[in-house]
Design a protein around this motif. Structure first.
Motif: not given
Lengths: 322, 361
Positions: A252-255, A54-59, A72-75, A275-280
């Motif tokens: 992902i959107i949250t990140m 999920l982190g990689i997609i978030a980038l 919204l179709s990412v996952a 950083l957000a990924f790490l926090v989550i």
């Protein structure tokens, strides 16, 4: 004179990413306080790969949101890539051939959204709401309610391949991608075009930036990241199933939002998203350790999201003023 | 603005010191517990008693998802036994039915070094690696309510509500009695490839071939796909189509409700009889109003108690799980380990208007 100097120092520190950095520190402190088993680097590193896809997609999603679009179709696309790859392997194709096809499929799924959005001019939120259901539906049609497993040994278990004996491979990939993508965003002409498309699309058009072309590239890039993530999840789990990663798009959107990227576009950073990924990961890990119910976990993450967004907004305004 | 810089540096220093200080106690217990547990598990009764008493009994249950009341009695049963024995009981679950959502939960229990993890698995093969990891750390892994069929080597034992074969045989026996041994009936199942239902139907047919069932006549098997609407349509169609219809047999809870509703809507209470698998709370009104003459399931609370007693036996007495071995299941007497280390919680739970109030799930 001294005043302006002070201001520039403050400006360097009071960046939009600061709010997530504060939460990074809070999440470590809080995690340590609530569970004695939390602060164990080896354990944290071993749980990170569970979320790295999920982190990689978030980038890549950060790029897209900076350009003012959403997907919204990412996952669902991640799941579809892993399911199609599994079916291809099962039908006799070699894994070496399946990998590039999986990546290509991701690219196509991303471009499909991109073309629809740029051609029809319908908001991406609506278009991708459709493809979100479509991709997951397709995955279910393809393999039904069961699952496919039995992949070659070398392919399975990417999370157990360690760099220097400690860092799991998915994290290495994630860090590398963060660095490369941040440099592209901040230092290249393409990066500036992405920001221009998001902040002032009209100006971007007048200054001869092909807005649609940039958006299309970004959707394609996001698709490619879905391809990578899909294959990574296939490798990590050693199986494909249509229900994998349900609800991942919201994570992902949250990140991305936690990382300080503006929902309306024009502003954002990969460091913030990372950083957000790490926090989550840290928050989920510590809350899971004390068996906090999932609804309470959602409450915590939701509250944090609201605080961070308000704080980031303030920091952004401060940056604009000075 | 200098203050901001100072505050920032202090924050950083705080984190660094925290990382430095708590590292040792954080990783300490994990490392020291790891070698302790595997030695305790396989040891003889007398040898295991001391370390068992010293560390107590720590059991965690991971059901399929939160907010599903089906799992509550199972959890209650486990909790009652574990806490009565002075142990620690916890339950944790994901909020989505994602086969991967249980993995981080299991990893967390490994990190905490619990004694037993009970899981109602969401997938038969997604948990293999993490279960192996748990067992390598000396934790006993027990599947509860559902098994990871085909991957039994990745768990220590499996406790399921009852022998589902027995549910099939009892269903058709009781149904025959309800029907007075004769008449036409229709089976409303789930989907054409639901393994549980298909096996139940196989058992019905096997029994129907016997002479004492010769007057029972299975007209048709229809499929409601476990969707309330489709199941209701199929039930109504069966009532319409067959004038001689005397009974509806439903091996799935969704079809049972639909059958009851169809009979009620047609005003055929007592003329078309309904029997099938159903939860006591859902079957309650239909049993009492005479729409349905009986239902069958398994006692989920009892399943939890049996699993809890198994945890106790393993941790306190070093009980070794192998086929044919028995352990004390508290108020339910002796429990036996069947083939593939499966333990049946008890006999099928047969519900009638008279006993349905005794169960709440």
């Amino acid at each position: 004179m001294e005043n302006t100097k002070k201001n520039s120092v403050a400006k360097k520190i009071l960046r939009p990413e600061l709010s997530i950095f504060i939460f990074f520190i809070i999440s470590i402190v809080a995690g340590t306080l609530i569970s004695p088993d939390f602060l164990d680097l080896k354990y944290i590193l071993s749980t990170m790969p569970l979320y790295t896809e999920l982190g990689i997609i978030a980038l890549a999603f950060t790029y897209l949101m900076i350009a003012g679009e959403i997907d919204l179709s990412v996952a669902s696309a991640l799941t579809l890539v892993s399911c199609v790859s599994a079916v291809l392997y099962q039908s006799g194709m070699s894994m070496e051939a399946v990998i590039p096809i999986g990546l290509l499929l991701g690219l196509v799924l991303g471009l499909f959204n991109g073309i629809l959005v740029t051609v029809t001019k319908i908001p991406s939120l609506i278009i991708t709401l459709g493809s979100m259901s479509m991709y997951r539906g397709l995955a279910q049609v393809l393999i039904g309610d069961g699952s496919i497993s039995g992949f070659p040994e070398w392919f399975v278990g990417i999370d157990r391949m360690l760099l220097f004996g400690v860092v799991p491979m998915p994290i290495v990939i994630f860090v590398l991608l963060t660095v490369i993508m941040e440099i592209i965003l901040k230092k290249t002409f393409f990066g500036r075009k992405v920001v221009a498309v998001g902040s002032q699309p009209q100006v971007a058009v007048y200054s001869a930036v092909h807005v649609d072309r940039v958006k299309l590239v970004l959707f394609g890039l996001l698709g490619l990241s879905e391809g990578i993530a899909g294959l990574m999840s296939l490798s990590r789990l050693g199986l494909a199933k249509y229900s994998i990663g349900v609800g991942g798009e919201l994570d992902i959107i949250t990140m991305v939002l936690l990382g300080g990227t503006a929902f309306s576009g024009g502003r954002g950073s990969l460091t913030g998203t990372a950083l957000a990924f790490l926090v989550i990961v840290l928050l989920k890990t510590s809350m899971t350790l004390v068996n906090l119910r999932r609804m309470d976990q959602l409450l915590v993450i939701g509250l944090m999201l609201i605080i961070v967004i308000i704080l980031t907004d303030k920091l952004n305004k401060y940056q604009d003023q000075s | 603005m200098k203050r901001v810089v100072i505050a920032f540096v202090i924050c950083l220093a705080l984190v660094m010191s925290l990382v430095g200080c708590t590292k040792a106690p954080g990783s300490g217990p994990v490392e020291s517990q790891a070698p302790e547990q595997p030695s305790a598990a396989p040891a003889e009764t007398s040898a295991a008693a001391e370390p068992g008493d010293a560390k107590g009994l720590h059991v965690v249950y991971i059901p399929i998802q939160t907010g599903n009341p089906y799992f509550d009695p199972i959890s209650q049963g486990l909790q009652d036994v574990v806490e009565a024995a002075g142990g620690t009981y916890e339950m944790t679950a994901a909020d989505v039915v994602d086969p991967t959502a249980q993995i981080p939960l299991i990893k967390a229990q490994i990190q905490k070094g619990v004694d037993v993890i009970c899981i109602s698995p969401t997938s038969v093969d997604a948990l293999n690696d993490v279960c192996d990891e748990a067992r390598a750390a000396g934790i006993t892994v027990i599947m509860l309510n559902d098994d990871i069929t085909g991957n039994e080597s990745h768990r220590d034992a499996c406790v399921i509500g009852t022998n589902y074969e027995e549910v099939g045989y009892r269903s058709i026996e009781v149904f025959k009695d309800i029907m007075n041994g004769e008449g036409d009936f229709v089976v409303i199942s789930a989907t054409t490839d639901s393994p549980f239902q298909n096996r139940q139907i196989e058992i019905y047919k096997e029994m129907l071939a016997k002479p004492e069932y010769s007057k029972l006549n299975l007209l048709e098997v229809v499929y409601g796909n476990d969707e309330p609407e489709k199941s209701l349509t199929e039930a109504q169609a069966a009532i319409q189509k067959y004038d001689t219809l005397k009974g509806l047999l439903c091996p799935t809870t969704v079809a049972y409700i639909a059958a009851c509703q169809a009979v009620q809507n047609a005003g055929l209470e007592g003329k078309v009889l309904v029997y099938g698998t159903e939860f006591p709370n859902q079957a309650n009104e239909f049993l009492k109003s005479g729409v349905s003459q009986g239902a069958i399931l398994w006692d989920t609370y009892r399943m939890g108690v049996v699993a809890g007693e198994l945890c106790k036996a393993i941790v306190f007495d070093g009980f070794e799980i192998k086929e044919g071995a028995t352990f004390n299941a508290g108020k339910y007497g002796e429990a036996v380990i069947s083939a593939k280390n499966i333990i049946y919680g008890g006999p099928p739970l047969e519900l009638t208007a008279d006993n349905v109030d005794d169960y709440n799930f």
